[in-house]
Design a protein around this motif. Structure first.
Motif: not given
Lengths: 65, 396
Positions: B220, B313, B316-317, B319, B369-370, B372-373, B376-377, B380
């Protein structure tokens, strides 16, 4: 608790996000079936778009409901 | 899309979906709930004048139906608090757990144990000043604990500056300490020599570090620049993951489900992204190359907004995911109390246990997953900011 228009709006956005997630998942499945060797890359891209959509849906839920 | 092929069916599906959300908006219980609220509220105000706020509070507590009690309990679980409550006996009024230190700045530093509040039932007297705990907020009161309520029922008393070690702060400190111990051990093995194998628990961590480097940072951010951002990405990844996992223990910790925590994490991403950004990044925001001039003017405000919506985002994601997970788990546990008459004690416990186990396993996945995301974000966004121009054209 939000008012009825807020909740309906949030519900609509969640429906849209659900449709979008289904589309992403379906397309990813198709793509993996077509090119199994690229499964890793496809999965990563799928998760990124899924996460973006999820953020939208949760934002709607929190602001609306 | 599927919608265009089967319009009637999807329209009906949308309508059915809408019916439930409209019906949910104003259930019968909701109106009665409001009624009891106002009733107990007036009662509370009446008692308030007689300075018997504590009595009114306990009366209100007893008047709650099981459903309202469960709601209150879930709200309490999701919020931060000044003590760990492992178990409480409602009839005897006892709580088993341990209090945490309260640190206030109000005419000098005041440090005392949260047990002085007795879970909001009594007024804490600290060096001649009186404090009361109302809905997890500390207010300054007089010796009787008088509260001045505004018309919403919120106290308008003065609130001292609060630097308390709350449940969330305590968990964050413990997690940081754990991370420090885990990763200094791993770093030590690499310091000894480049070909040293890590020993013990570090052997578990090494593949995870490599995962963050090879699967998240490298693709990324790019081969040349990823190294500079690895410390941040690793910290964020392991901090969020560990906090999520700690939230699944029965201690009732909900750190990543606290919007202040996720705000700070996302804010760090915002700072790092924008301060490491190169000329191309700002060029793409304020004067998008390759589009007609009127479009450039339209695109600029949207892109400026984009700087802030991306970390928003993220906030919020994380949380919402963790809060939703905790709420679902508490709701499934509440099945024991709600379906006791229908299924019997054994049956309701069985159903609740099966569902909770199932959702716990999903939450284990979500915890990873959270983390990781989020990582990742972040990478990115950082990658977008540091990308070189000719690379940019390849991607689109």
């Amino acid at each position: 608790m939000g008012t009825i228009p807020n909740l309906v709006g949030a519900g609509l956005i969640v429906i849209g996000a659900g449709l979008g997630l289904g589309k992403i998942g379906g397309s990813a499945m198709d793509a993996i079936a077509r090119q199994p060797e690229a499964a890793g890359k496809i999965q990563t891209a799928m998760i990124i778009i899924g996460a973006l959509l999820e953020g939208l849906a949760f934002g709607a839920l929190i602001l609306g409901a | 899309m599927i919608i265009s092929k089967k319009p009637v069916r999807s329209l009906t599906a949308i309508l059915i979906g809408l019916i439930s959300s409209v019906a949910m908006a104003n259930p019968v219980e909701d109106t009665t709930h409001v009624k009891t609220e106002t009733a107990s509220h007036t009662e509370q105000v009446a008692h308030e004048t007689a300075n018997h706020e504590t009595e009114a509070h306990t009366e209100k507590h007893e008047a709650l139906s099981p459903k309202e009690k469960i709601n209150e309990h879930i709200q309490h679980h999701l919020a931060d608090s000044y003590d760990f409550t492992l178990y409480s006996d409602e009839e005897a009024g006892t709580h088993v757990g341990f209090p945490l230190p309260v640190i206030l700045i109000d005419d000098g530093l005041k440090v005392f144990s949260a047990s002085a509040f007795h879970h909001g039932e009594t007024v804490a007297n600290v060096d001649g000043a009186y404090y009361k705990l109302v809905h997890n907020k500390i207010y300054k009161t007089d010796a009787e604990g008088t509260l001045e309520l505004d018309h919403h029922g919120h106290p308008t008393n003065e609130m001292p500056l609060n630097f308390s070690i709350t449940k969330n702060v305590f968990s964050l400190l413990i997690t940081s300490l754990l991370l420090f111990l885990m990763f200094t051990a791993l770093a030590r093995t690499y310091k000894k020599g480049p070909n040293n194998l890590p020993t013990g628990f570090s052997r578990v961590l090494e593949p995870l570090v490599l995962f963050v480097r090879d699967e998240i940072a490298r693709p990324n951010i790019g081969e040349k620049k990823y190294k500079k951002f690895m410390p941040f990405l690793l910290t964020v990844f392991f901090l969020i993951w560990l906090l999520n996992l700690i939230g699944l223990t029965p201690l009732g910790i909900n750190v990543t489900g606290n919007i202040a925590v996720t705000f700070c994490l996302a804010f760090v991403t915002l700072i790092i992204t924008n301060f490491s950004a190169n000329k191309d990044y700002w060029g793409h925001i304020f004067w998008m190359p390759g589009v007609p001039a009127p479009m450039k003017i339209i695109l600029a405000p949207i892109e400026v907004l984009g700087i802030f919506t991306k970390p928003f985002s993220l906030m919020i994601r994380l949380f919402a995911n963790i809060t939703a997970g905790h709420a679902v788990m508490m709701g499934l546990l509440a099945i024991i109390f709600l379906f006791k008459n229908l299924l019997g004690t054994g049956g309701s416990i069985g159903v609740s246990l099966a569902l909770t186990t199932f959702i716990s396993l999903i939450e284990l996945l979500v915890a990873f997953l959270q983390a990781f995301i989020f990582t990742m974000m972040s990478s990115l966004f950082i990658g977008m900011a540091v990308q070189e121009h000719d690379h940019h054209d390849d991607h689109h």
